[in-house]
Design a protein around this motif. Structure first.
Motif, short mmCIF file in Angstrom:
data_model
loop_
_atom_site.label_atom_id
_atom_site.label_comp_id
_atom_site.label_asym_id
_atom_site.label_seq_id
_atom_site.Cartn_x
_atom_site.Cartn_y
_atom_site.Cartn_z
N TYR A 150 0.87 -1.17 0.00
CA TYR A 150 0.00 0.00 0.00
C TYR A 150 0.90 1.21 0.00
O TYR A 150 1.67 1.44 0.94
N HIS A 151 0.85 1.99 -1.09
CA HIS A 151 1.76 3.13 -1.27
C HIS A 151 3.22 2.69 -1.12
O HIS A 151 4.00 3.32 -0.39
N GLU A 152 3.54 1.61 -1.79
CA GLU A 152 4.91 1.06 -1.84
C GLU A 152 5.41 0.51 -0.51
O GLU A 152 6.56 0.11 -0.38
N LYS A 153 4.54 0.45 0.48
CA LYS A 153 4.93 -0.11 1.77
C LYS A 153 4.30 -1.50 1.92
O LYS A 153 3.12 -1.68 1.65
N ILE A 154 5.12 -2.48 2.34
CA ILE A 154 4.60 -3.84 2.51
C ILE A 154 3.78 -3.90 3.79
O ILE A 154 4.27 -3.58 4.88
N ILE A 155 2.52 -4.29 3.66
CA ILE A 155 1.63 -4.34 4.82
C ILE A 155 1.18 -5.76 5.14
O ILE A 155 0.45 -5.99 6.10
N GLY A 156 1.62 -6.73 4.33
CA GLY A 156 1.25 -8.12 4.57
C GLY A 156 1.66 -8.99 3.41
O GLY A 156 2.34 -8.55 2.46
N VAL A 157 1.27 -10.24 3.46
CA VAL A 157 1.63 -11.22 2.43
C VAL A 157 0.38 -12.03 2.08
O VAL A 157 -0.42 -12.37 2.96
N ILE A 158 0.22 -12.35 0.79
CA ILE A 158 -0.86 -13.24 0.37
C ILE A 158 -0.24 -14.51 -0.19
O ILE A 158 0.70 -14.46 -1.00
N GLY A 159 -0.75 -15.64 0.25
CA GLY A 159 -0.23 -16.92 -0.20
C GLY A 159 -1.30 -17.72 -0.93
O GLY A 159 -2.45 -17.76 -0.51
N ILE A 160 -0.88 -18.37 -2.03
CA ILE A 160 -1.79 -19.22 -2.80
C ILE A 160 -1.24 -20.64 -2.72
O ILE A 160 -0.11 -20.90 -3.14
N THR A 161 -2.01 -21.56 -2.20
CA THR A 161 -1.55 -22.94 -2.03
C THR A 161 -1.74 -23.73 -3.33
O THR A 161 -2.80 -23.64 -3.97
N GLY A 162 -0.68 -24.48 -3.72
CA GLY A 162 -0.77 -25.28 -4.93
C GLY A 162 0.58 -25.41 -5.60
O GLY A 162 1.61 -24.98 -5.06
N ASP A 163 0.60 -25.99 -6.78
CA ASP A 163 1.83 -26.14 -7.54
C ASP A 163 2.25 -24.77 -8.05
O ASP A 163 1.54 -24.14 -8.84
N PRO A 164 3.42 -24.25 -7.63
CA PRO A 164 3.84 -22.90 -8.03
C PRO A 164 3.96 -22.73 -9.55
O PRO A 164 3.72 -21.63 -10.06
N ASN A 165 4.29 -23.80 -10.26
CA ASN A 165 4.40 -23.69 -11.72
C ASN A 165 3.03 -23.45 -12.36
O ASN A 165 2.93 -22.77 -13.38
N GLU A 166 2.00 -24.02 -11.77
CA GLU A 166 0.65 -23.84 -12.30
C GLU A 166 0.04 -22.50 -11.88
O GLU A 166 -0.91 -22.02 -12.50
N LEU A 167 0.57 -21.91 -10.83
CA LEU A 167 0.00 -20.68 -10.28
C LEU A 167 0.63 -19.41 -10.82
O LEU A 167 0.12 -18.31 -10.56
N LYS A 168 1.72 -19.54 -11.58
CA LYS A 168 2.44 -18.35 -12.03
C LYS A 168 1.56 -17.39 -12.83
O LYS A 168 1.66 -16.17 -12.70
N GLU A 169 0.67 -17.94 -13.65
CA GLU A 169 -0.14 -17.09 -14.53
C GLU A 169 -1.17 -16.27 -13.76
O GLU A 169 -1.55 -15.18 -14.18
N ILE A 170 -1.64 -16.79 -12.64
CA ILE A 170 -2.68 -16.07 -11.90
C ILE A 170 -2.14 -15.32 -10.69
O ILE A 170 -2.85 -14.48 -10.10
N ALA A 171 -0.88 -15.59 -10.31
CA ALA A 171 -0.34 -15.02 -9.07
C ALA A 171 -0.35 -13.50 -9.08
O ALA A 171 -0.80 -12.85 -8.11
N ASN A 172 0.14 -12.90 -10.17
CA ASN A 172 0.20 -11.44 -10.24
C ASN A 172 -1.20 -10.82 -10.22
O ASN A 172 -1.40 -9.74 -9.66
N LEU A 173 -2.16 -11.50 -10.86
CA LEU A 173 -3.53 -11.01 -10.87
C LEU A 173 -4.12 -11.03 -9.46
O LEU A 173 -4.80 -10.09 -9.05
N VAL A 174 -3.83 -12.11 -8.71
CA VAL A 174 -4.30 -12.20 -7.33
C VAL A 174 -3.67 -11.10 -6.48
O VAL A 174 -4.34 -10.45 -5.67
N GLN A 175 -2.39 -10.88 -6.69
CA GLN A 175 -1.69 -9.82 -5.94
C GLN A 175 -2.30 -8.45 -6.24
O GLN A 175 -2.57 -7.66 -5.33
N LEU A 176 -2.52 -8.17 -7.54
CA LEU A 176 -3.09 -6.88 -7.94
C LEU A 176 -4.49 -6.68 -7.38
O LEU A 176 -4.82 -5.62 -6.84
N THR A 177 -5.31 -7.74 -7.47
CA THR A 177 -6.68 -7.66 -6.96
C THR A 177 -6.69 -7.42 -5.45
O THR A 177 -7.48 -6.62 -4.94
#
Length: 357
Positions: free
Chosen positions: A80-107
């Motif tokens: 939030y305003h370039e300051k890290i305020i937390g972490v979001i984790g997605i459980t699963g195979d990291p290779n399969e999650l690469k395409e959606i990871a950035n979208l989840v982070q942005l959302t």
């Protein structure tokens, strides 16, 4: 900055769209919310590393064994305003999650930004309401009030003007509020709600000079929202705001039965008659009670036209001779000639007081 309530909402909204477990984690590694309820309040070591480095962490089956309480997946920083305020984790195979990871982070970051922005806006509204109430109630402006004033995004400098708005219909909708907030965008003014269908504007400093333009824009919404407006007098000091408020309230009262936008200066003389239910006042208003509805409308229009025959006849859509005939009829019925100043004053006073019954 990440509350448990917000963390749970992020998990809920994200998992509605993904077939993967989501964890929202604080900077110190505590899982605040998760689709896997058993993991809530436990420590996630991988998230601690993400919070420190600011970089995503891809955890496969082998790496998961190196971190306490970690499962395969991707963990990304929430900023939030370039300051890290937390972490979001997605459980699963990291290779399969690469395409959606950035979208989840942005959302997630968009949700955080919206909630924090709304929270700040709500605090500013409440702070403004507190200040306005203190000023109009003539409360001693002590250090606590001064501290709140200092947190306003503009200096509370004079002169000051109070405008009150009463919405007669659709009072549950916030559309009117949004429109007025857009008009006042980045201007030194307080705006808030007094009760269910009544709003206040406190213009100060340079905004007062622009008050006619602001009113002009608000008046455009009169028909759409059926609003009545009372405009108080301009005052120079904060100590005069209780008087400015009661004056705007008086103008608003007259606008309910008289016209949709009323300036206090236009009705100030009528406020001198405090006991409007007295025998003398009741006797006085009988001066116009013998008039028909058409003659009363004519007289009202005549006064609104500043006693100008041409303007009034055009406004009523009648010939000037017809207007003169009606005015003579009014003279005949009441004994007062509306075409002379002294008699016009008596009729105007009686007509206005009559409308306030």
């Amino acid at each position: 900055m990440l509350s448990i309530k917000l963390a749970e909402e992020i998990v809920h909204q994200t998992m509605m769209r993904l077939h993967h477990n989501i964890n929202v984690i604080s900077n110190d590694g505590v899982i605040l919310a998760s689709g896997d309820k058993e993991r809530v309040d436990s420590i996630h070591e991988g998230a601690i590393q993400v919070a420190k480095t600011g970089r995503p962490l891809y955890i496969d089956e082998n790496l998961a064994k190196e971190f306490y309480n970690c499962k395969p997946g991707i963990n990304l920083p929430i900023k939030y305003h370039e300051k890290i305020i937390g972490v979001i984790g997605i459980t699963g195979d990291p290779n399969e999650l690469k395409e959606i990871a950035n979208l989840v982070q942005l959302t997630t970051e968009m949700m955080v930004h919206q909630v924090i922005t709304e929270s700040k806006s709500e605090w500013r509204r409440k702070n403004g309401d507190f200040i306005f109430k203190a000023l109009i109630e003539n409360v001693l402006i002590d250090s606590s009030v001064q501290e709140r004033i200092q947190k306003l995004p503009f200096p509370l400098d004079g002169p000051y003007l109070i405008i009150l708005i009463k919405q007669m219909k659709d009072a549950t909708s916030n559309t009117l509020t949004l429109n007025i907030e857009n008009i006042l965008y980045r201007q030194p003014a307080l705006f808030g709600q007094l009760n269910l269908n009544e709003y206040y504007l406190l213009l100060c400093g340079s905004t007062v000079k622009n008050s006619k333009e602001i009113l002009k824009q608000i008046i455009k919404f009169q028909k759409k929202f059926d609003i009545h407006i009372g405009v108080g007098p301009i005052v120079d000091n904060l100590e005069e705001l209780p008087y400015a408020f009661t004056s705007a309230k008086t103008a608003l009262t007259f606008s309910d039965k008289y016209q949709h936008t009323t300036y206090f200066e236009d009705v100030e003389i009528f406020t001198l008659f405090k006991g409007r239910k007295s025998y003398e006042i009741n006797k006085f208003i009988t001066k116009v009670q013998g008039l028909t509805e058409k003659l009363t409308e004519t007289l009202t229009s005549y006064f609104e036209s500043n006693l100008q025959l041409n303007i009034c006849s055009e406004k009523l859509g009648i010939h000037r001779h017809t207007l003169t005939y009606r005015l003579n009829k009014i003279h005949e019925i009441t004994g007062y000639n509306p075409q002379t100043f002294e008699d016009a004053f008596v009729l105007k006073l009686a007509l206005t007081l009559c409308k306030q019954r």
